[in-house]
Design an enzyme around this catalytic site. Structure first.
Site, PDB file in Angstrom:
ATOM      1  N   LYS A   1       5.250  47.577  28.090  1.00 31.52           N
ATOM      2  CA  LYS A   1       6.566  48.218  27.999  1.00 31.52           C
ATOM      3  C   LYS A   1       7.479  47.727  29.122  1.00 31.52           C
ATOM      4  O   LYS A   1       8.651  47.442  28.904  1.00 31.52           O
ATOM      5  CB  LYS A   1       6.414  49.752  28.035  1.00 31.52           C
ATOM      6  CG  LYS A   1       5.842  50.294  26.735  1.00 31.52           C
ATOM      7  CD  LYS A   1       5.476  51.760  26.807  1.00 31.52           C
ATOM      8  CE  LYS A   1       4.699  52.137  25.538  1.00 31.52           C
ATOM      9  NZ  LYS A   1       4.136  53.473  25.572  1.00 31.52           N
TER      10      LYS A   1
ATOM     11  N   GLN B   1       3.217  58.594  29.156  1.00 33.82           N
ATOM     12  CA  GLN B   1       2.221  57.806  28.434  1.00 33.82           C
ATOM     13  C   GLN B   1       1.076  58.716  27.978  1.00 33.82           C
ATOM     14  O   GLN B   1       0.495  59.442  28.776  1.00 33.82           O
ATOM     15  CB  GLN B   1       1.698  56.668  29.336  1.00 33.82           C
ATOM     16  CG  GLN B   1       0.749  55.722  28.647  1.00 33.82           C
ATOM     17  CD  GLN B   1       1.386  54.946  27.485  1.00 33.82           C
ATOM     18  OE1 GLN B   1       2.527  54.518  27.567  1.00 33.82           O
ATOM     19  NE2 GLN B   1       0.648  54.788  26.404  1.00 33.82           N
TER      20      GLN B   1
ATOM     21  N   ASP C   1      10.771  58.534  22.675  1.00 29.56           N
ATOM     22  CA  ASP C   1       9.654  58.596  21.721  1.00 29.56           C
ATOM     23  C   ASP C   1       9.923  59.626  20.623  1.00 29.56           C
ATOM     24  O   ASP C   1       9.201  59.670  19.624  1.00 29.56           O
ATOM     25  CB  ASP C   1       8.359  58.972  22.454  1.00 29.56           C
ATOM     26  CG  ASP C   1       7.568  57.741  22.882  1.00 29.56           C
ATOM     27  OD1 ASP C   1       7.846  56.642  22.365  1.00 29.56           O
ATOM     28  OD2 ASP C   1       6.678  57.879  23.737  1.00 29.56           O
TER      29      ASP C   1
END
Ligand code: NDP
Length: 283
Positions: free
Chosen positions: A52, A96, A119
């Protein structure tokens, strides 16, 4: 058979994104910012986070990784997220997953401001997504939709089967396909006679997390096969990535399919970059 090359689609989208970000950064005197919180030392999570970071650098997003100890408390994580929620230079905050077992994932995700949630995992953004008002779209399923769009595979009026009903892949995939006008069947581990469903579908999205469990006979002729699964397999002492589908069996039977690697995988991070930029723009 057409190889649905997610790597190529991803490159093209990232190039366009890079241009838009450069213009935005010029106008706003700063780059868009993404902060990633990594709790603990899970090796797979470390690899994903490194990918990422690299992808952010490629397109001009300023990223930072906040590494926190695996025994961090809810209150410690809350304090970090609150700071990021208030920072004017941070447009996206990502925790995460998976988190260490002592932490309540849902409670932690709810700490993120929905306006900084690339997200799309806060309850507010989940609600908007299923209500058809997208602040952000789930990364992996949206990556699948972008692949279909790139290859001009029309979804409207088609029959689709999604295998898997997880919150991050199967369910949002079902939602995007139905919103795009497909007639969608959602299958899962309790589905009886899976093959009866898959062999009737124009489009099959496999996200069951079962290595190579689908083959040629599971699809109708000229179907479009999207393989979301990612599994490591040892072949002759070497680590190889495989999907939920036996890709090598499909040629000459289905119309198009995504390979693993190089299919859906690269699109997920690209959609994360896109979502971060969209959030920066919507401030
Ligand atoms: P989960 O394990 O959370 O969900 C798997 C789903 O598949 C469940 O709904 C389960 O049913 C269903 N399922 C399991 N076995 C079968 C079966 N034999 N027949 C039918 N349905 C079955 O996985 P995720 O959704 O998180 O991920 C799925 C796969 O996609 C994994 O391989 C993962 O690594 C990969 N992945 C890839 C990404 C990418 O960027 N390409 C991103 C995210 C995930 P039930 O609900 O009944 O248990």
């Amino acid at each position: 058979m057409i190889k649905l090359n997610g790597l190529e689609v991803s490159k093209k989208l990232r190039e366009a994104l890079k241009q838009s970000i450069a213009t935005w950064a010029n106008e706003n005197n700063r780059p868009p910012g993404l902060s990633v919180i990594l709790v603990g030392e899970d090796p797979a999570s470390q690899v994903y986070v490194a990918h990422k970071e690299k992808a952010c650098a490629q397109v001009g997003i300023q990223s930072e990784v906040i590494k926190m100890s695996g025994v961090s408390t809810f209150t410690e994580i809350e304090a970090r997220i609150n700071k990021l929620n208030e920072s004017p230079n941070v447009d996206g905050i990502l925790v995460q997953l998976p988190l260490p077992k002592h932490l309540d994932q849902r409670k932690i995700l709810e700490l993120i401001s929905p306006k900084k949630d690339p997200d799309g995992l806060t309850m507010e953004n989940i609600g908007l997504f299923y209500g058809g008002i997208h602040r952000v779209k789930s990364c992996t399923p949206n990556g699948v939709m972008e692949i279909l769009k790139h290859y001009e595979i029309n979804v409207e009026g088609k029959t689709a089967v999604v295998i898997g009903r997880s919150q991050i892949v199967g369910l949002p995939m079902f939602n995007l396909l139905q919103q795009a006008g497909a007639t969608v069947t959602l299958c899962h581990s309790k589905t009886k006679n899976l093959q009866e469903h898959t062999t009737k579908a124009d489009i099959v999205v496999a996200a069951a997390g079962q290595p190579e469990f689908l083959g040629r006979n599971d699809f109708k002729k000229d179907a479009v096969v999207i393989d979301v699964g990612i599994h490591r397999k040892e072949v002759a002492g070497k680590n190889k990535l495989v999907g939920d589908v036996k890709y090598s069996e499909l040629d000459g039977h289905v119309k198009a399919a995504t390979p693993v690697p190089g299919g859906v995988g690269p699109m997920t991070i690209t959609m994360l970059l896109q979502n971060t930029f969209d959030l920066a723009c919507s401030e």
